[in-house]
Design a protein around this motif. Structure first.
Motif, PDB file in Angstrom:
ATOM      1  N   ASP A 134       2.184  10.946   1.169  1.00  0.00           N
ATOM      2  CA  ASP A 134       2.263   9.131   1.181  1.00  0.00           C
ATOM      3  C   ASP A 134       3.882   8.276   1.610  1.00  0.00           C
ATOM      4  O   ASP A 134       3.654   7.387   1.727  1.00  0.00           O
ATOM      5  N   ILE A 135       4.194   8.850   0.528  1.00  0.00           N
ATOM      6  CA  ILE A 135       5.611   8.853  -0.015  1.00  0.00           C
ATOM      7  C   ILE A 135       6.888   8.814   0.858  1.00  0.00           C
ATOM      8  O   ILE A 135       7.743  10.160   0.430  1.00  0.00           O
ATOM      9  N   LYS A 136       6.756   8.233   2.093  1.00  0.00           N
ATOM     10  CA  LYS A 136       7.606   8.064   2.854  1.00  0.00           C
ATOM     11  C   LYS A 136       9.253   8.256   2.946  1.00  0.00           C
ATOM     12  O   LYS A 136      10.137   8.270   2.977  1.00  0.00           O
ATOM     13  N   ASN A 137       9.409   6.515   2.368  1.00  0.00           N
ATOM     14  CA  ASN A 137      10.585   5.909   2.401  1.00  0.00           C
ATOM     15  C   ASN A 137      10.162   4.835   1.043  1.00  0.00           C
ATOM     16  O   ASN A 137       9.011   4.676   0.570  1.00  0.00           O
ATOM     17  N   TYR A 138      11.171   3.610   0.611  1.00  0.00           N
ATOM     18  CA  TYR A 138      11.299   3.401  -0.012  1.00  0.00           C
ATOM     19  C   TYR A 138       9.792   1.783  -0.525  1.00  0.00           C
ATOM     20  O   TYR A 138       8.959   1.756  -1.576  1.00  0.00           O
ATOM     21  N   GLU A 139       9.499   1.281   0.650  1.00  0.00           N
ATOM     22  CA  GLU A 139       8.529   1.165   1.038  1.00  0.00           C
ATOM     23  C   GLU A 139       7.227   1.250   0.484  1.00  0.00           C
ATOM     24  O   GLU A 139       6.233   0.766   0.140  1.00  0.00           O
ATOM     25  N   ASP A 140       7.224   2.641   0.835  1.00  0.00           N
ATOM     26  CA  ASP A 140       6.213   2.996   0.164  1.00  0.00           C
ATOM     27  C   ASP A 140       5.589   3.940  -1.102  1.00  0.00           C
ATOM     28  O   ASP A 140       4.788   3.947  -2.161  1.00  0.00           O
ATOM     29  N   LEU A 141       6.487   3.063  -2.130  1.00  0.00           N
ATOM     30  CA  LEU A 141       6.500   3.726  -3.440  1.00  0.00           C
ATOM     31  C   LEU A 141       5.364   2.844  -4.428  1.00  0.00           C
ATOM     32  O   LEU A 141       4.377   3.033  -5.153  1.00  0.00           O
ATOM     33  N   VAL A 142       5.239   1.370  -3.546  1.00  0.00           N
ATOM     34  CA  VAL A 142       4.102   0.900  -3.821  1.00  0.00           C
ATOM     35  C   VAL A 142       2.677   1.264  -4.206  1.00  0.00           C
ATOM     36  O   VAL A 142       1.552   0.933  -4.680  1.00  0.00           O
ATOM     37  N   LEU A 143       2.782   2.517  -3.358  1.00  0.00           N
ATOM     38  CA  LEU A 143       1.092   3.317  -3.085  1.00  0.00           C
ATOM     39  C   LEU A 143       1.549   3.637  -4.256  1.00  0.00           C
ATOM     40  O   LEU A 143       0.376   4.278  -4.530  1.00  0.00           O
ATOM     41  N   ILE A 144       2.132   4.148  -4.830  1.00  0.00           N
ATOM     42  CA  ILE A 144       2.082   5.002  -5.788  1.00  0.00           C
ATOM     43  C   ILE A 144       1.009   4.487  -7.168  1.00  0.00           C
ATOM     44  O   ILE A 144       1.166   3.715  -8.165  1.00  0.00           O
ATOM     45  N   PRO A 145      -0.316   5.331  -7.106  1.00  0.00           N
ATOM     46  CA  PRO A 145      -0.888   4.808  -7.934  1.00  0.00           C
ATOM     47  C   PRO A 145      -0.036   4.570 -10.037  1.00  0.00           C
ATOM     48  O   PRO A 145       0.004   5.650 -10.283  1.00  0.00           O
ATOM     49  N   LEU A 146      -0.445   3.641 -10.170  1.00  0.00           N
ATOM     50  CA  LEU A 146      -0.639   3.077 -11.474  1.00  0.00           C
ATOM     51  C   LEU A 146      -1.032   3.393 -12.329  1.00  0.00           C
ATOM     52  O   LEU A 146      -2.532   3.164 -12.642  1.00  0.00           O
TER      53      LEU A 146
END
Length: 395
Positions: A64-76
């Motif tokens: 799911d982490i395809k581009n820079y904007e997807d970093l927000v999806l990484i579970p914290l």
């Protein structure tokens, strides 16, 4: 699990290898940060059973982490999760939250944690070495420390304190100073905070640029004792007083940053712009140091964002200048997933693409207050601890 190190050390080395990483063009630092974080996420997802289970609950995978904007999806991971795991007192639980084999863990570091319960973090040797290098860069490039300087810690020595504030900073100074035995000392000896002894240590170090480092309450106590004894001394034109830690006294009374600056200036003659506060990222043994304009600079290898307080999924960033939960993703650590949502409210004051008045690129951050009980925190704590329990039973 995979038990294969998938970290992108090439991108990490590139970003740390610049003459001044705080002057990298934003497009270059963003690309290197994305590549290293994407690889780091895959590493932890495939090597950490607890974290993978947590990601599956969030329905997020490395694909799911395809581009820079997807970093927000990484579970914290909530920072207090490490406190809860540490509270079990079982070494096996610390092993379960690690992304490298147990034999690779070189050291465990603790923080004071909330409510007096310490948090324990496992570090492998390579991660420790990289962190020490990165912190040395921060203190040289933003803090202005040089290899011939002298620093006095307003803390106990490393053999008496196992916190990241002391141990981490000591290791950082070893990466800056030529000879830590002669260039670094500790104010607290045998649990005694002796003001005259401190003044003597600083006097003996004359000839080098002398700096102070410690928590605000230690500075406050030292300055008040010096005032009571009628003592003042003038340090050096480039001397720094670096504060880190909570702004509370031992009696839980608030310490005013502006009043403390005045006390330090009066006691040591340090210019106001050289009295620098540091926001300690204790979960990853790093610190965001203020520049001479009072802005706390985020190093280009760390992704810091401010998450919406009203979004329990923590997947929504807020705009520059808006308050929210401080979250950070660090690709330097291979031994545990350093994708942390803190219990602190803060805001970005400068974006990743802007320059500070000091001339450095990159985001700057301001701490506002403790968050209390952020939405979604209890649920994620429960989910993660359930994963730890299940891995213990299926071992």
């Amino acid at each position: 699990m995979n038990n294969k190190n998938l970290m992108d050390y090439e991108s990490i080395e590139k970003i740390l290898g610049f003459e001044d990483p705080f002057n990298i063009e934003p497009s270059i630092s963003r690309e290197l940060r994305f590549k290293s974080l994407k690889a780091s996420f895959e590493h932890h997802y495939l090597n950490n059973k607890v974290y993978k289970g947590f990601c599956e609950l969030a329905n997020v995978s490395p694909a799911d982490i395809k581009n820079y904007e997807d970093l927000v999806l990484i579970p914290l991971v909530p920072s207090d999760f490490f406190r809860d795991v540490s509270a079990t007192g079982r070494h096996e639980d610390l092993v379960h939250i690690s992304s490298v084999p147990d034999e690779q863990i070189a050291r465990y570091f603790t923080t004071s944690g909330t409510g007096g319960q310490p948090s324990i973090y496992p570090y492998d040797g390579r991660s420790l070495g990289t962190i020490n290098r990165s912190n040395a860069i921060i203190f040289k490039k933003v803090g202005g420390l040089k290899s011939d300087d002298y620093m006095l810690f307003l803390t106990p020595s490393t053999d008496k304190a196992d916190t990241g504030m002391v141990q981490g900073m000591y290791l950082t100074m070893k990466g800056i100073f030529k000879d830590t035995d002669s260039q670094l000392d500790f104010a607290i000896q045998d649990n005694i905070f002796d003001t005259k002894s401190i003044v003597n240590k600083l006097t003996k170090a004359k000839g080098r640029t002398r700096h102070l480092y410690g928590p605000p309450y230690a500075y406050n106590q030292l300055c008040e004792q010096m005032s009571n004894l009628g003592l003042e001394m003038r340090l050096d034109p480039e001397s720094k007083a670096i504060t880190t830690g909570g702004w509370k006294s031992f009696k839980d009374e608030a310490i005013s940053p502006s009043e403390l600056k005045e006390k330090i200036q009066k006691a040591f003659g340090i210019a106001p712009q050289e009295i620098r506060d540091g926001l300690g990222l204790t979960d990853i043994m790093s610190i965001l140091v203020e520049c001479q304009y009072g802005n706390k600079h985020v190093p280009p290898w760390i992704e810091v964002s401010i998450r919406d307080l009203n979004d329990p999924s923590w997947k929504t960033d807020v705009a520059i200048g808006k308050d929210g939960l401080i979250a950070f993703l660090d690709p330097l650590i291979s031994s545990f997933p350093a994708y942390i949502v803190t219990g602190d409210v803060g805001k970005l004051t400068i974006s990743q693409d802007e320059k500070c008045s000091c001339g450095r690129y990159g985001a700057t951050i301001e701490y506002v207050r403790r968050a209390g009980d952020p939405r979604g925190c209890a649920l994620r704590q429960e989910q993660l601890m359930t994963e730890v329990e299940s891995k213990r039973k299926t071992k």
